[in-house]
Write an enzyme that holds these catalytic residues in place. Sequence first.
Site, mmCIF file in Angstrom:
data_model
loop_
_atom_site.group_PDB
_atom_site.id
_atom_site.type_symbol
_atom_site.label_atom_id
_atom_site.label_comp_id
_atom_site.label_asym_id
_atom_site.label_seq_id
_atom_site.Cartn_x
_atom_site.Cartn_y
_atom_site.Cartn_z
ATOM 1 N N LYS A 1 0.836 -1.208 0.000
ATOM 2 C CA LYS A 1 0.000 0.000 0.000
ATOM 3 C C LYS A 1 0.866 1.251 0.000
ATOM 4 O O LYS A 1 0.574 2.229 -0.696
ATOM 5 C CB LYS A 1 -0.916 0.006 1.240
ATOM 6 C CG LYS A 1 -2.050 -1.008 1.146
ATOM 7 C CD LYS A 1 -2.800 -1.111 2.467
ATOM 8 C CE LYS A 1 -3.563 -2.422 2.556
ATOM 9 N NZ LYS A 1 -4.083 -2.709 3.888
ATOM 10 N N GLN B 1 -3.668 -1.218 10.097
ATOM 11 C CA GLN B 1 -3.652 -2.589 9.592
ATOM 12 C C GLN B 1 -4.155 -3.552 10.680
ATOM 13 O O GLN B 1 -3.691 -3.520 11.814
ATOM 14 C CB GLN B 1 -2.219 -2.963 9.171
ATOM 15 C CG GLN B 1 -2.085 -4.336 8.540
ATOM 16 C CD GLN B 1 -2.752 -4.448 7.171
ATOM 17 O OE1 GLN B 1 -2.701 -3.529 6.363
ATOM 18 N NE2 GLN B 1 -3.390 -5.582 6.913
ATOM 19 N N ASP C 1 -10.384 2.668 4.989
ATOM 20 C CA ASP C 1 -10.756 1.248 4.922
ATOM 21 C C ASP C 1 -12.265 1.071 5.090
ATOM 22 O O ASP C 1 -12.769 -0.050 4.971
ATOM 23 C CB ASP C 1 -10.028 0.448 6.017
ATOM 24 C CG ASP C 1 -8.731 -0.177 5.498
ATOM 25 O OD1 ASP C 1 -8.587 -0.285 4.263
ATOM 26 O OD2 ASP C 1 -7.880 -0.550 6.325
#
Length: 287
Positions: free
Chosen positions: A49, A93, A116
């Site tokens: 990413k 994450q 996200d």
Amino acid sequence: MAATLIDGKALGAKVREEVAASVAELGHVGLATVLVGDDPASHIYIDLKQKAARQAGMDARDLKLPADMSEEELLATIAELNRDEAVDGLLVQLPLPDHIDENRVIEAISPAKDVDGIHPLNAGRLYLGRPTLVPGTPLGIMRMLDEYEIPLEGARAVVVGRSAIVGKPMAHLLLQRNATVTICHSRTQDLARHTLDAEVLVAAVGRAHLISADMVMAGATVIDVGMNREEGSRKVLGDVDPSAMEDAAYMTPVPGGVGPMTIAMVLQNTVTAAQNRRGSVLATAKN
Ligand code: NAP
């Protein structure tokens, strides 16, 4: 006739070019990623990413924090990134180490920076059918379905899996497009009865080749989200047996299907967050 392959790699590259053009137009777009601990798979995802964000011209901040940090310390870091005007998108994450309450951390992320799409406010907006930041994987799948002009209005769509990050948002996005949606999960009885009825089948389970070719309707569009690592090998297997390709009309390969789209869409979400924030800054300035 064999299925047309849905090329996530090529489409992902196209989305990333679009993102780069938007970043250039905006002048500055900042993405901060937060990784706690040393889970090797998480490191790979974050590095991918980060690389993609930098290639798109973003100001990518890479926070790698120790596994033994406290929940309070992590919450303080998130609060700081929420306040930081140079950060448009903020991504933590998962999974987090066991001593940290994941839900508490997710709820601490500013919904406006939640690229996200996992904050309850964003999930709730999606549930209500309102525009919002949506998790990258289902968003990328919608882009693939649109790019290949798969009809969704009134179509029978079956989603296997009901996770917060893939299955549930996927079902809602399909519902928004007027598909007739069935959600299957580990307690579903006679899974094949449902999958065989699917004109659009999305498998997001995490069990290699759980969906065999005889569970797929001829002419179906099959989206395979699964990324299952074979023991002792680097090979990644999908949730759908690749032989389903023989009768399906469209199918995503694994790898090279959903995976590259997910990263591209997280970048796209970061641009969306930046545009929304600029909009809200302007709106505030006018008042
Ligand atoms: P997850 O949180 O483990 O959810 C799996 C879902 O599958 C659950 O809802 C579970 O049902 C259901 N399930 C398990 N066994 C089943 C069975 N035998 N029959 C029917 N349903 C069953 O996983 P996830 O995060 O959604 O991820 C799913 C897969 O996608 C994994 O392989 C993951 O690595 C992959 N993935 C790929 C990407 C990408 O970018 N390509 C992104 C995210 C995830 P219950 O709810 O009843 O337990």
